[in-house]
Design a protein around this motif. Structure first.
Motif, PDB file in Angstrom:
ATOM      1  N   TYR A 103      -4.107   4.086  -2.767  1.00 42.57           N
ATOM      2  CA  TYR A 103      -3.061   3.438  -1.954  1.00 42.57           C
ATOM      3  C   TYR A 103      -3.700   2.386  -1.054  1.00 42.57           C
ATOM      4  N   GLY A 104      -2.836   1.655  -0.365  1.00 40.26           N
ATOM      5  CA  GLY A 104      -3.331   0.643   0.560  1.00 40.26           C
ATOM      6  C   GLY A 104      -4.017   1.251   1.767  1.00 40.26           C
ATOM      7  N   SER A 105      -3.490   2.388   2.255  1.00 43.01           N
ATOM      8  CA  SER A 105      -4.077   3.018   3.451  1.00 43.01           C
ATOM      9  C   SER A 105      -3.866   4.525   3.383  1.00 43.01           C
ATOM     10  N   GLY A 106      -4.588   5.227   4.259  1.00 42.20           N
ATOM     11  CA  GLY A 106      -4.474   6.682   4.301  1.00 42.20           C
ATOM     12  C   GLY A 106      -3.066   7.109   4.657  1.00 42.20           C
ATOM     13  N   ARG A 107      -2.454   6.399   5.612  1.00 39.96           N
ATOM     14  CA  ARG A 107      -1.108   6.826   6.058  1.00 39.96           C
ATOM     15  C   ARG A 107      -0.074   6.627   4.960  1.00 39.96           C
ATOM     16  N   GLU A 108      -0.236   5.578   4.150  1.00 40.68           N
ATOM     17  CA  GLU A 108       0.691   5.401   3.012  1.00 40.68           C
ATOM     18  C   GLU A 108       0.511   6.562   2.026  1.00 40.68           C
ATOM     19  N   ALA A 109      -0.737   6.952   1.803  1.00 40.05           N
ATOM     20  CA  ALA A 109      -1.012   8.065   0.882  1.00 40.05           C
ATOM     21  C   ALA A 109      -0.365   9.351   1.406  1.00 40.05           C
TER      22      ALA A 109
ATOM     23  N   ARG B 202       4.300  -8.283   4.884  1.00 42.41           N
ATOM     24  CA  ARG B 202       3.409  -7.737   5.922  1.00 42.41           C
ATOM     25  C   ARG B 202       2.121  -7.203   5.317  1.00 42.41           C
ATOM     26  N   LYS B 203       2.189  -6.779   4.048  1.00 39.54           N
ATOM     27  CA  LYS B 203       0.981  -6.286   3.380  1.00 39.54           C
ATOM     28  C   LYS B 203      -0.016  -7.437   3.187  1.00 39.54           C
ATOM     29  N   VAL B 204       0.516  -8.595   2.774  1.00 43.19           N
ATOM     30  CA  VAL B 204      -0.346  -9.770   2.603  1.00 43.19           C
ATOM     31  C   VAL B 204      -0.926 -10.147   3.976  1.00 43.19           C
ATOM     32  N   GLY B 205      -0.064 -10.100   5.003  1.00 39.98           N
ATOM     33  CA  GLY B 205      -0.512 -10.419   6.360  1.00 39.98           C
ATOM     34  C   GLY B 205      -1.595  -9.455   6.801  1.00 39.98           C
ATOM     35  N   TYR B 206      -1.425  -8.183   6.484  1.00 38.36           N
ATOM     36  CA  TYR B 206      -2.403  -7.163   6.876  1.00 38.36           C
ATOM     37  C   TYR B 206      -3.788  -7.497   6.306  1.00 38.36           C
ATOM     38  N   VAL B 207      -3.807  -7.783   4.996  1.00 40.59           N
ATOM     39  CA  VAL B 207      -5.089  -8.058   4.339  1.00 40.59           C
ATOM     40  C   VAL B 207      -5.710  -9.335   4.927  1.00 40.59           C
ATOM     41  N   PHE B 208      -4.870 -10.325   5.210  1.00 35.64           N
ATOM     42  CA  PHE B 208      -5.348 -11.581   5.794  1.00 35.64           C
ATOM     43  C   PHE B 208      -6.045 -11.322   7.145  1.00 35.64           C
ATOM     44  N   TRP B 209      -5.361 -10.582   8.042  1.00 33.19           N
ATOM     45  CA  TRP B 209      -5.945 -10.346   9.373  1.00 33.19           C
ATOM     46  C   TRP B 209      -7.203  -9.493   9.274  1.00 33.19           C
ATOM     47  N   ARG B 210      -7.197  -8.531   8.347  1.00 31.92           N
ATOM     48  CA  ARG B 210      -8.388  -7.678   8.184  1.00 31.92           C
ATOM     49  C   ARG B 210      -9.590  -8.495   7.707  1.00 31.92           C
ATOM     50  N   LEU B 211      -9.297  -9.461   6.846  1.00 28.25           N
ATOM     51  CA  LEU B 211     -10.394 -10.289   6.337  1.00 28.25           C
ATOM     52  C   LEU B 211     -10.996 -11.124   7.474  1.00 28.25           C
ATOM     53  N   ILE B 212     -10.122 -11.695   8.300  1.00 28.82           N
ATOM     54  CA  ILE B 212     -10.643 -12.480   9.440  1.00 28.82           C
ATOM     55  C   ILE B 212     -11.416 -11.557  10.384  1.00 28.82           C
TER      56      ILE B 212
ATOM     57  N   LEU C 210       1.022  -0.102  10.702  1.00 25.97           N
ATOM     58  CA  LEU C 210       2.001   0.898  11.152  1.00 25.97           C
ATOM     59  C   LEU C 210       3.337   0.720  10.447  1.00 25.97           C
ATOM     60  N   ARG C 211       3.725  -0.533  10.257  1.00 19.34           N
ATOM     61  CA  ARG C 211       5.040  -0.802   9.662  1.00 19.34           C
ATOM     62  C   ARG C 211       5.038  -0.590   8.153  1.00 19.34           C
ATOM     63  N   GLN C 212       3.865  -0.434   7.571  1.00 17.51           N
ATOM     64  CA  GLN C 212       3.752  -0.289   6.111  1.00 17.51           C
ATOM     65  C   GLN C 212       3.856   1.182   5.670  1.00 17.51           C
ATOM     66  N   THR C 213       3.693   2.112   6.633  1.00 20.21           N
ATOM     67  CA  THR C 213       3.523   3.536   6.284  1.00 20.21           C
ATOM     68  C   THR C 213       4.575   4.067   5.305  1.00 20.21           C
ATOM     69  N   ALA C 214       5.848   3.766   5.568  1.00 18.22           N
ATOM     70  CA  ALA C 214       6.909   4.376   4.756  1.00 18.22           C
ATOM     71  C   ALA C 214       7.192   3.591   3.476  1.00 18.22           C
TER      72      ALA C 214
END
Ligand SMILES: Cc1ncc(COP(=O)(O)O)c(C=O)c1O
Length: 361
Positions: free
Chosen positions: A30-36, A178-188, A222-226
């Motif tokens: 998954y994308g993150s632990g909380r999504e899993a 928001r998922k694309v945004g998440y990866v973008f900010w994490r990369l920066i 946080l907003r991706q969890t569900a």
């Protein structure tokens, strides 16, 4: 002046390698632990009861809350191990569908002992988010589950592994913006930390950028969890090209070094023994006056980690029942362990820590 921190930085090798220890036929990515965890809750039933340790992160609490599960807490002792008598009593009070056991800091808990306490209808989720899988990692059997969140130790953008009796079907959401945004900010964030640890001149600026991008990405996480989704292409590439052996070996040798050379009477190690298989997220100690100790380390350009923000969800009326877990929250401190440091760096940290004088000295 050298700077020591647990911040993850970018590192890759050119050849691809599988992640050791994970059985591919039983691993969902998954994308993150909380999504899993949200996906697992949904898979186990429309609702249910989960037992969480009293000192639990938002990333474990929120998925079950969003999935509409009843959350009951169990107490920990001051080293982060479940208090078994209380756990047994809680298990007897009501039917429990899932118990979450966190291997805090990457230190292995007594899983067998907990399994022996569980009724056959209660599944176990071992939370290994604070470590990284290795070839000797004991994958769970039966109806039990395990979770890894490798971006807590590795310089990768996203990705989490859920190992269980079966692979879970991934819901077919379109990839959220928001998922694309998440990866973008994490990369920066990763670029900023990578430049910041290496370049003293740009460090202040890079750390500010890292702080800003971390907060931005966390809001989106946080907003991706569900809406559980797969790991991004960037995240997959970074994991496949991660120097995994170096990550594991350096983290193990650094923990061993701390264990052998720290002789600071104002600190107590929170490790029962030095881990030989599971790399640690940081070297955990108990310190009486944490704020004083942190300020002292900061003067020497050493930054550690604490798990306090969004790690306490026990209702205020019940806090007294969980006094020891609360002590752990208030007094733990993680000295930096990082694959981007060598043993000379750890030796320098140890010298500073051993030279610490408490506030009353
Ligand atoms: C012990 C533990 N488990 C699970 C999670 C959730 O993982 P993720 O941050 O990948 O959603 C966290 C996050 O803080 C954690 O600390």
């Amino acid at each position: 002046m050298a700077y020591y921190s647990p911040s993850r930085t970018l590192a890759f090798t050119w050849h691809r390698q599988p992640v050791p220890g994970l059985p591919p036929e039983r691993t969902s990515t998954y994308g993150s632990g909380r999504e899993a965890l949200y996906a697992l809750a949904r898979y186990l039933g429309p609702t249910g009861t989960v037992l969480l340790p009293a000192w639990a992160p938002e990333g474990v609490f929120q998925p079950f809350q969003l999935a509409g599960w009843t959350i009951v807490f169990y107490p920990l002792d001051q080293a982060g191990a479940p208090k078994t008598a209380e756990l047994v009593a809680t298990l007897q009070e009501r039917p429990v569908h899932l118990l979450v056991l966190i291997h805090y800091f990457g230190q292995r808990q007594a899983t067998e002992k907990i399994l022996n306490l569980l009724p056959p209808t209660t599944a176990l989720l071992e939370d290994w988010a604070h470590t990284y899988p290795t070839a000797t990692w004991p994958a769970p059997g039966g109806q039990h589950w395990a979770l890894f969140s490798p971006n807590k130790l590795a310089g990768i953008t996203d990705g989490a592994w859920l190992v269980g009796p079966t692979v879970l079907p991934l819901p077919a959401h379109p990839v959220a913006r928001r998922k694309v945004g998440y990866v973008f900010w994490r990369l920066i964030y990763l670029v900023a930390t990578s430049v910041g640890v290496r370049t003293a001149l740009l460090r202040g600026f890079c750390l500010r950028v890292a702080g800003f991008t971390y907060r931005k990405s966390y809001q989106l996480l946080l907003r991706q969890t569900a809406q559980p989704g797969p790991v991004s292409g960037v995240g997959r590439w970074l994991v496949e090209h991660l120097p995994q052996q170096e990550l594991v070996e350096r983290r193990l040798e650094q923990a061993t070094y701390y264990h052998a050379h720290l002789n600071q009477p104002r600190l107590r190690s929170l490790l029962g023994e030095v881990p030989t298989h599971h790399p640690l997220i940081g070297y955990p100690v108990w310190v009486a006056d944490r704020a004083h100790f942190e300020a002292y380390l900061a003067q020497h350009q050493i930054r550690g980690q604490v798990f306090t923000d969004s790690w306490w969800f026990v209702p205020p009326a019940e806090t007294e029942k969980f006094a020891e877990s609360r002590v752990l929250l208030a007094h733990h401190f993680l000295l930096p362990i990082n694959q981007n440091m060598d043993l000379t760096a750890v030796a320098a940290i140890v010298r500073v820590v051993n030279g610490y004088r408490g506030p009353a000295d």
